[in-house]
Design a protein around this motif. Structure first.
Motif, mmCIF file in Angstrom:
data_model
loop_
_atom_site.group_PDB
_atom_site.id
_atom_site.type_symbol
_atom_site.label_atom_id
_atom_site.label_comp_id
_atom_site.label_asym_id
_atom_site.label_seq_id
_atom_site.Cartn_x
_atom_site.Cartn_y
_atom_site.Cartn_z
ATOM 1 N N ALA A 195 -21.591 -87.930 19.569
ATOM 2 C CA ALA A 195 -20.436 -87.989 20.460
ATOM 3 C C ALA A 195 -19.622 -86.703 20.475
ATOM 4 C CB ALA A 195 -19.543 -89.164 20.060
ATOM 5 N N LEU A 196 -20.041 -85.688 19.710
ATOM 6 C CA LEU A 196 -19.333 -84.408 19.749
ATOM 7 C C LEU A 196 -19.360 -83.849 21.174
ATOM 8 C CD1 LEU A 196 -20.731 -82.828 16.457
ATOM 9 C CD2 LEU A 196 -18.394 -83.647 16.850
ATOM 10 N N TYR A 197 -18.336 -83.105 21.540
ATOM 11 C CA TYR A 197 -18.184 -82.682 22.930
ATOM 12 C C TYR A 197 -19.395 -81.899 23.434
ATOM 13 C CZ TYR A 197 -17.069 -77.872 21.526
ATOM 14 O OH TYR A 197 -17.140 -76.596 21.022
ATOM 15 N N TYR A 198 -20.070 -81.161 22.538
ATOM 16 C CA TYR A 198 -21.216 -80.363 22.993
ATOM 17 C C TYR A 198 -22.534 -81.150 22.907
ATOM 18 C CZ TYR A 198 -21.157 -79.485 17.919
ATOM 19 O OH TYR A 198 -21.090 -79.615 16.548
ATOM 20 N N ASN A 199 -22.506 -82.386 22.410
ATOM 21 C CA ASN A 199 -23.699 -83.236 22.379
ATOM 22 C C ASN A 199 -23.590 -84.437 23.319
ATOM 23 O OD1 ASN A 199 -25.035 -81.711 20.422
ATOM 24 N ND2 ASN A 199 -24.209 -82.921 18.722
ATOM 25 N N TYR A 200 -22.372 -84.777 23.695
ATOM 26 C CA TYR A 200 -22.128 -86.044 24.388
ATOM 27 C C TYR A 200 -22.946 -86.169 25.669
ATOM 28 C CZ TYR A 200 -19.653 -90.024 26.357
ATOM 29 O OH TYR A 200 -19.357 -91.252 26.898
ATOM 30 N N ASP A 201 -22.948 -85.158 26.479
ATOM 31 C CA ASP A 201 -23.639 -85.241 27.782
ATOM 32 C C ASP A 201 -25.120 -85.532 27.590
ATOM 33 O OD1 ASP A 201 -21.286 -84.791 29.093
ATOM 34 O OD2 ASP A 201 -21.643 -82.639 29.430
ATOM 35 N N ALA A 205 -26.707 -89.077 28.921
ATOM 36 C CA ALA A 205 -27.756 -89.070 29.942
ATOM 37 C C ALA A 205 -28.983 -89.857 29.478
ATOM 38 C CB ALA A 205 -28.146 -87.631 30.265
ATOM 39 N N LEU A 206 -29.296 -89.812 28.181
ATOM 40 C CA LEU A 206 -30.430 -90.589 27.669
ATOM 41 C C LEU A 206 -30.172 -92.092 27.821
ATOM 42 C CD1 LEU A 206 -31.551 -88.821 24.346
ATOM 43 C CD2 LEU A 206 -32.774 -88.900 26.529
ATOM 44 N N GLY A 207 -28.928 -92.493 27.594
ATOM 45 C CA GLY A 207 -28.573 -93.903 27.759
ATOM 46 C C GLY A 207 -29.246 -94.818 26.754
ATOM 47 N N GLN A 208 -29.455 -94.325 25.534
ATOM 48 C CA GLN A 208 -30.118 -95.128 24.509
ATOM 49 C C GLN A 208 -29.141 -95.477 23.388
ATOM 50 O OE1 GLN A 208 -33.481 -92.805 23.231
ATOM 51 N NE2 GLN A 208 -34.522 -92.942 25.209
ATOM 52 N N GLY A 209 -29.464 -96.554 22.644
ATOM 53 C CA GLY A 209 -28.646 -96.938 21.507
ATOM 54 C C GLY A 209 -27.222 -97.239 21.926
ATOM 55 N N ALA A 210 -26.271 -96.631 21.225
ATOM 56 C CA ALA A 210 -24.859 -96.872 21.524
ATOM 57 C C ALA A 210 -24.501 -96.449 22.941
ATOM 58 C CB ALA A 210 -23.987 -96.116 20.520
ATOM 59 N N PHE A 211 -25.246 -95.476 23.512
ATOM 60 C CA PHE A 211 -24.918 -94.941 24.829
ATOM 61 C C PHE A 211 -25.513 -95.770 25.961
ATOM 62 C CE2 PHE A 211 -24.423 -91.537 21.821
ATOM 63 C CZ PHE A 211 -23.235 -90.935 22.220
ATOM 64 N N SER A 212 -26.121 -96.906 25.617
ATOM 65 C CA SER A 212 -26.581 -97.826 26.651
ATOM 66 C C SER A 212 -25.430 -98.701 27.140
ATOM 67 C CB SER A 212 -27.721 -98.709 26.123
ATOM 68 O OG SER A 212 -27.260 -99.515 25.045
ATOM 69 N N ASN A 213 -24.295 -98.642 26.477
ATOM 70 C CA ASN A 213 -23.120 -99.423 26.845
ATOM 71 C C ASN A 213 -22.207 -98.628 27.766
ATOM 72 O OD1 ASN A 213 -23.594 -101.793 25.082
ATOM 73 N ND2 ASN A 213 -23.378 -100.265 23.453
ATOM 74 N N ASP A 215 -18.850 -96.663 29.003
ATOM 75 C CA ASP A 215 -18.155 -95.587 28.310
ATOM 76 C C ASP A 215 -17.034 -96.101 27.413
ATOM 77 O OD1 ASP A 215 -19.825 -93.817 29.490
ATOM 78 O OD2 ASP A 215 -18.371 -92.981 30.905
ATOM 79 N N HIS A 216 -16.283 -97.117 27.865
ATOM 80 C CA HIS A 216 -15.171 -97.595 27.043
ATOM 81 C C HIS A 216 -15.682 -98.271 25.769
ATOM 82 C CE1 HIS A 216 -16.085 -101.472 28.966
ATOM 83 N NE2 HIS A 216 -15.355 -102.045 28.013
ATOM 84 N N VAL A 217 -16.881 -98.882 25.838
ATOM 85 C CA VAL A 217 -17.475 -99.480 24.646
ATOM 86 C C VAL A 217 -17.940 -98.385 23.686
ATOM 87 C CG1 VAL A 217 -19.317 -100.971 23.767
ATOM 88 C CG2 VAL A 217 -18.166 -101.558 25.908
ATOM 89 N N VAL A 218 -18.479 -97.309 24.238
ATOM 90 C CA VAL A 218 -18.886 -96.182 23.393
ATOM 91 C C VAL A 218 -17.685 -95.642 22.635
ATOM 92 C CG1 VAL A 218 -19.818 -93.834 23.394
ATOM 93 C CG2 VAL A 218 -20.828 -95.566 24.889
ATOM 94 N N ARG A 219 -16.540 -95.542 23.307
ATOM 95 C CA ARG A 219 -15.339 -95.046 22.633
ATOM 96 C C ARG A 219 -14.916 -95.983 21.496
ATOM 97 N NH1 ARG A 219 -13.942 -93.475 28.001
ATOM 98 N NH2 ARG A 219 -12.733 -95.400 28.323
ATOM 99 N N PHE A 220 -14.966 -97.303 21.751
ATOM 100 C CA PHE A 220 -14.647 -98.252 20.686
ATOM 101 C C PHE A 220 -15.613 -98.085 19.508
ATOM 102 C CE2 PHE A 220 -12.362 -100.987 23.865
ATOM 103 C CZ PHE A 220 -11.159 -101.036 23.171
ATOM 104 N N HIS A 221 -16.896 -97.889 19.836
ATOM 105 C CA HIS A 221 -17.920 -97.735 18.800
ATOM 106 C C HIS A 221 -17.653 -96.482 17.966
ATOM 107 C CE1 HIS A 221 -22.513 -98.353 17.896
ATOM 108 N NE2 HIS A 221 -21.807 -98.101 16.797
#
Length: 302
Positions: A195-201, A205-213, A215-221
């Protein structure tokens, strides 16, 4: 009557009072203590007062036995230490750990010295830019291992109870699905990395794991993981020290030395233990005991 005349007139009487035995002055070589009063009053003369009482034979026998016992204990301690019959690491590690199947089996309770790689400018496998290589490095730590089974007997001592926690049907052996907390901590640290600013994008874009949710859920996670790690670091606060070293001979300046030695548990033993006991990716539909009428149910995600 003047004091000088009184002393002269009564000098003979005073002499008789203090000099009725020729060796009396030599006898007053000990000042009686408070608890000597009764003994002093019961003795007929100062000769009796100065005599040392004879100790019975049994007194010397007990003293000898005590000395022999002390020698035996001392030698036994040396022998136990040299033969490693007392595992100090395991004992201390178990004492400061909450009970779990790993504590029961003494997994990961042994310590060894390790020097941290605290390099500030030199990257390693876990600090690479987002991509398959760095993901594989973090994956090798067991960050995404599946749950294992805590037995019915170990459950209550591990903090798991059938009315509060999901449990497995008796026909499949019973027990509770659970994860090793230390592996979850590394899962959280990996998510913070992603989730670091230079890795987040990249991971969004992969949309896997935690990033399949969403955006607001990712922030909670992410904030959940951040705060779990805060609490863990405070719980096991490191009391080591960070010194400083000199850098740049031409223009010297001090810089913190992060390459410090630590007494570390055997992480790989914990990882291997959890890896071998992972539940299969798919389980039968009746694998879990259905929710009962008296089971605890939260009205929201805790």
């Amino acid at each position: 009557m003047p004091l000088s005349i009184f002393i002269l007139k009564n000098s003979n009487g005073l002499k008789k009072m203090f000099d009725h035995t020729p060796n009396q002055e030599a006898r007053f070589n000990k000042i009686p203590q408070n608890d000597d009063c009764e003994t002093l009053l019961s003795q007929s003369s100062t000769d009796d007062y100065t005599k040392k009482p004879k100790r019975p034979l049994w007194h010397y026998g007990i003293s000898s036995l005590f000395l022999l016992y002390s020698v035996i204990i001392f030698l036994a301690g040396i022998w136990i230490g040299s033969h490693r019959l007392f595992d100090a690491d395991s004992f201390c590690g178990g004492h400061v750990s909450h009970y779990s199947p790993l504590v029961k089996e003494r997994i990961g309770l042994h310590y060894n010295l390790q020097r941290f790689n605290g390099s500030f400018m030199k990257l390693n496998a876990f600090r690479q830019p987002a991509g398959p290589e760095v993901d594989a490095a973090w994956g090798s730590l067991g960050t995404d291992y599946r749950a294992f089974v805590v037995s019915p007997s170990d459950g209550p001592r591990s903090g798991l109870t059938p009315k509060t926690h999901v449990h497995i049907s008796p026909q499949y052996g019973g027990g509770y699905p659970a994860n090793v907390e230390g592996l979850h901590h590394l899962h959280c640290l990996n998510l913070l990395r992603q989730a670091l600013y230079y890795n987040y994008d990249y991971y969004h874009a992969l949309g896997q794991g935690a990033f399949s949710n969403a955006d607001h859920v990712v922030r909670f996670h992410v904030t959940h993981c951040l705060d779990i790690l805060r609490q863990q670091l405070m719980c096991a606060v490191d009391v080591g020290v960070l010194g400083q070293v000199w850098t740049f001979r031409e223009d010297p300046s001090a810089f913190v030395d992060f390459n410090t030695e630590h007494k570390c548990r055997n992480y790989d033993a914990v990882r291997k233990w959890a890896e071998k006991r992972q539940l299969p990716e798919e389980v039968p539909p009746d694998f879990l005991v259905p929710l009962g009428a008296e089971d605890v149910v939260y009205e929201e995600i805790p």
